[in-house]
Design a protein around this motif. Structure first.
Motif, PDB file in Angstrom:
ATOM      1  N   SER A  88      13.335  37.621  47.637  1.00 38.54           N
ATOM      2  CA  SER A  88      12.424  37.623  48.779  1.00 38.54           C
ATOM      3  C   SER A  88      11.127  36.968  48.315  1.00 38.54           C
ATOM      4  CB  SER A  88      12.158  39.050  49.266  1.00 38.54           C
ATOM      5  OG  SER A  88      10.994  39.109  50.068  1.00 38.54           O
ATOM      6  N   THR A  89      10.752  35.875  48.936  1.00 33.88           N
ATOM      7  CA  THR A  89       9.487  35.227  48.590  1.00 33.88           C
ATOM      8  C   THR A  89       8.326  36.189  48.774  1.00 33.88           C
ATOM      9  OG1 THR A  89      10.362  33.065  49.231  1.00 33.88           O
ATOM     10  CG2 THR A  89       7.970  33.271  49.119  1.00 33.88           C
ATOM     11  N   CYS A  90       8.426  36.998  49.817  1.00 31.64           N
ATOM     12  CA  CYS A  90       7.401  37.996  50.094  1.00 31.64           C
ATOM     13  C   CYS A  90       7.248  38.963  48.921  1.00 31.64           C
ATOM     14  CB  CYS A  90       7.772  38.738  51.378  1.00 31.64           C
ATOM     15  SG  CYS A  90       6.783  40.180  51.782  1.00 31.64           S
ATOM     16  N   VAL A  91       8.362  39.531  48.448  1.00 31.35           N
ATOM     17  CA  VAL A  91       8.309  40.449  47.306  1.00 31.35           C
ATOM     18  C   VAL A  91       7.758  39.732  46.083  1.00 31.35           C
ATOM     19  CG1 VAL A  91       9.706  41.793  45.682  1.00 31.35           C
ATOM     20  CG2 VAL A  91      10.153  41.967  48.133  1.00 31.35           C
ATOM     21  N   GLN A  92       8.218  38.518  45.841  1.00 36.12           N
ATOM     22  CA  GLN A  92       7.777  37.783  44.655  1.00 36.12           C
ATOM     23  C   GLN A  92       6.280  37.517  44.672  1.00 36.12           C
ATOM     24  OE1 GLN A  92      10.182  34.254  44.149  1.00 36.12           O
ATOM     25  NE2 GLN A  92      11.824  35.414  43.172  1.00 36.12           N
ATOM     26  N   GLU A  93       5.718  37.216  45.838  1.00 36.59           N
ATOM     27  CA  GLU A  93       4.288  36.949  45.911  1.00 36.59           C
ATOM     28  C   GLU A  93       3.476  38.208  45.627  1.00 36.59           C
ATOM     29  OE1 GLU A  93       3.673  35.075  49.678  1.00 36.59           O
ATOM     30  OE2 GLU A  93       4.452  33.148  49.001  1.00 36.59           O
ATOM     31  N   TYR A  94       3.932  39.328  46.148  1.00 36.76           N
ATOM     32  CA  TYR A  94       3.236  40.577  45.843  1.00 36.76           C
ATOM     33  C   TYR A  94       3.367  40.935  44.365  1.00 36.76           C
ATOM     34  CZ  TYR A  94       2.185  41.770  50.705  1.00 36.76           C
ATOM     35  OH  TYR A  94       1.670  41.779  51.976  1.00 36.76           O
ATOM     36  N   GLU A  95       4.563  40.738  43.793  1.00 39.87           N
ATOM     37  CA  GLU A  95       4.754  41.030  42.369  1.00 39.87           C
ATOM     38  C   GLU A  95       3.865  40.134  41.506  1.00 39.87           C
ATOM     39  OE1 GLU A  95       9.383  42.643  42.241  1.00 39.87           O
ATOM     40  OE2 GLU A  95       8.963  40.519  41.895  1.00 39.87           O
ATOM     41  N   SER A  96       3.768  38.855  41.864  1.00 43.63           N
ATOM     42  CA  SER A  96       2.945  37.934  41.082  1.00 43.63           C
ATOM     43  C   SER A  96       1.491  38.377  41.064  1.00 43.63           C
ATOM     44  CB  SER A  96       3.055  36.515  41.658  1.00 43.63           C
ATOM     45  OG  SER A  96       4.367  36.006  41.505  1.00 43.63           O
ATOM     46  N   ARG A  97       0.966  38.718  42.236  1.00 40.97           N
ATOM     47  CA  ARG A  97      -0.439  39.148  42.305  1.00 40.97           C
ATOM     48  C   ARG A  97      -0.651  40.416  41.479  1.00 40.97           C
ATOM     49  NH1 ARG A  97      -1.270  35.284  43.024  1.00 40.97           N
ATOM     50  NH2 ARG A  97      -2.615  35.775  41.246  1.00 40.97           N
ATOM     51  N   TYR A  98       0.309  41.325  41.563  1.00 40.14           N
ATOM     52  CA  TYR A  98       0.195  42.583  40.831  1.00 40.14           C
ATOM     53  C   TYR A  98       0.248  42.338  39.325  1.00 40.14           C
ATOM     54  CZ  TYR A  98       1.776  46.997  38.772  1.00 40.14           C
ATOM     55  OH  TYR A  98       1.931  48.105  37.974  1.00 40.14           O
ATOM     56  N   PHE A  99       1.212  41.535  38.861  1.00 39.62           N
ATOM     57  CA  PHE A  99       1.331  41.298  37.427  1.00 39.62           C
ATOM     58  C   PHE A  99       0.120  40.543  36.877  1.00 39.62           C
ATOM     59  CE2 PHE A  99       6.165  41.752  37.610  1.00 39.62           C
ATOM     60  CZ  PHE A  99       6.169  42.901  36.838  1.00 39.62           C
TER      61      PHE A  99
END
Length: 540
Positions: free
Chosen positions: A489-500
């Motif tokens: 999910s691009t959506c999940v990946q974008e949130y994960e990237s910001r968090y990491f």
């Protein structure tokens, strides 16, 4: 934890690329925040990692870490951990090291991280070195291996029913096979068996963190890797920089709420049977709603397609197609629901069986450029961790009744998941299993990702993880399959990237959607039609 794309466990599961614990120390010594052991024992030096290309021209570097077998006796026997790294690709400032566990238990990170490297968010690959390892007891590390040679292991595996046992005779054979496995393991290396708990692996992970020079841990764990992460977070709460736990196992379900009196199996507590049944129903519904060109098993309507599946399994009970028995077909079906990209192939195999033809098994993923792309991964490796850590019924005679109760609520999937831990009946409990507490305040909050239709780790486990940890935020993935990492999910990946990268959490109640729905039509360009990815903050 549970199977693949994490490593599968006891019930003859087919491995996928990718595959998926925690522990209060019951021994006399407890590992401290920086690798020291409480009670006056000397600090354990961080292992030296001498990186070099895994094989010629490989983009991955490999190293071997030496760690104590027993952290309560650091001067005693040592064991080796096989470690792999892919350096940050840039551009932009490197943030640090992201440690990854691919689940299982028993997932060999030296194989599965390279196989799934492209699934990590782009910015994460750019800004972090990504490191994984074969946990102690697994794969190319010092491994649990209870057989004299590969031929003996193959003979043992061939001597028991595929998938799960059907009928009294097969049940007796199945149980006897695992009793024999435990006897073999006790004879080969009982000392190692006593030190492969999730708590031991969490201590190894902290040693690896120290080895790369990171003051705090950045970690991504999927499936069983979520229990490993939760264990680390409670053994080393001050060392958590960022931790994403994807497709979770509820800590209380894993440990049976710290009780050894297990009337249900691990996976029935986790709800894997119900979740797999719901995902299978969705598979059949979506199959029915498209054409046979996209889903060969479609019978035109959801009702007709479900009936077709029921008639197929009933027929296979009486008359297998070559080696494709009822139990093997159910196991293949449940395992193949893990990756949405494999649903079309699953439908093709079911249609072949419907027509009385022997289907081709799902292909294995290509081998990554590492020294041993196919290490020995016998079932005893997963069993040593799961059975030692997570309580299961000790009486083999309890399983038939559990199977019928699970089948009543979850159909065929219930039979599969009930027998997945039958090998634990004779397995010794780990002297060092962690049973909590789970609510120690971490230095930084944890991000928990749960997928709605997960055939292994039911979505309520992700809610349970958030409730049991001291400081965690839930990100819901409205999608299908096991782990958002492997069903992107691009959506999940974008949130994960910001968090990491900078610690930014998604808003409370955020829900994402999967990029590619099941049975999607290819685009004219050869790409795949997307289905609702992108940032979407939806308050539940």
């Amino acid at each position: 934890m549970p199977p693949h794309p994490l490593r599968g466990f006891i019930a003859s599961r087919r491995r996928h690329a990718a595959v998926v614990a925690a522990v209060m120390i019951c021994s006399t010594a407890v590992t401290g925040q920086d690798g020291a052991v409480a009670g006056g024992a000397p600090s354990v030096p961080a292992p030296q990692l001498h990186w070099s290309p895994c094989v010629q021209d490989s983009p991955y570097d490999c190293a071997t870490a030496e760690v104590p077998l027993d952290y309560g006796n650091p001067g005693g026997r040592s064991i080796e951990l096989a470690v792999v790294k892919r350096k940050a690709t840039g551009p932009g400032r490197r943030v640090g090291t992201l440690f990854f566990n691919p689940g299982g238990p028993g997932g060999p990170g030296t194989v599965q991280m390279p196989q799934n490297y492209e699934s990590f968010p782009r910015e994460v690959r750019e800004r972090f070195d990504i490191v994984s390892w074969d946990p102690r007891g697994i794969g190319s590390s010092t491994a649990v291996n209870c057989f004299e040679n590969p031929e003996a292991a193959a003979d043992w595996a061939a001597g028991k029913p595929a998938g799960f046992p059907v009928g009294e005779k097969e049940r007796a054979t199945f149980i006897a096979a695992y009793e024999d496995l435990v006897r073999r393991c006790r004879q080969r290396d009982p000392e190692l068996l006593s030190h492969v708990s999730t708590a031991d692996t969490a201590r190894d992970l902290d040693q690896l963190r120290r080895s790369v020079g990171d003051p705090q841990l950045t970690y991504y764990g999927i499936s069983y890797g979520t229990i490993l992460g939760a264990t680390y977070a409670n053994l080393f709460p001050g060392k958590v920089r960022a931790m994403t736990l994807d497709s979770n196992i509820g800590p209380g379900a894993w440990t049976n709420d710290a009780s050894d009196d297990a009337r249900l199996t691990t996976f029935l507590r986790v709800g894997s049977d119900r979740s797999a049944a719901a995902t299978l129903d969705t598979f059949l519904d979506l199959c029915a709603s498209t054409t046979t060109a996209r889903c060969a098993f479609s019978a035109g309507t959801p009702e007709a397609t479900r009936d077709k599946f029921d008639r197929l399994t009933e027929r296979l009970r009486k008359e297998p197609v070559d080696t494709w028995t009822y139990a093997r077909t159910v196991a293949d079906t449940v395992n193949s629901l893990y990756l949405v990209s494999g649903w079309t192939d699953l439908a093709g195999r079911l249609q072949e069986l419907w027509q009385g033809r022997t289907p081709e098994p799902a292909p294995f993923p290509p081998a990554p450029p590492v020294p041993d792309p196919s290490p020995y991964l016998g079932e005893e490796q997963a069993a040593a961790v799961l059975c030692g850590d997570s309580p299961n019924p000790r009486d083999a005679g309890a399983y038939p009744a559990l199977e019928e109760a699970s089948a009543a609520r979850a159909g065929d999937a219930g039979r599969f998941w009930t027998w997945a831990t039958a090998g634990c009946t004779a397995w010794p409990t780990s002297p060092d299993r962690y049973t909590g507490p789970w609510d120690r305040r971490t230095a930084n909050p944890v991000l928990v990702v749960g997928t709605a239709y997960d055939p292994s780790t039911a979505y309520p486990n992700s809610r349970a993880m958030v409730e049991e940890l001291a400081d965690a935020r839930l990100l819901t993935n409205e999608g299908y399959g096991h782990t958002a990492l492997l069903n992107p999910s691009t959506c999940v990946q974008e949130y994960e990237s910001r968090y990491f990268v900078d610690g930014t959490l998604p808003p409370v109640g955020t829900t994402c959607r999967q990029d590619t729905p099941p049975f999607s039509a290819p685009e004219p360009s050869g790409g795949v039609a997307t289905g609702g990815g992108g940032m979407a903050a939806v308050v539940s």
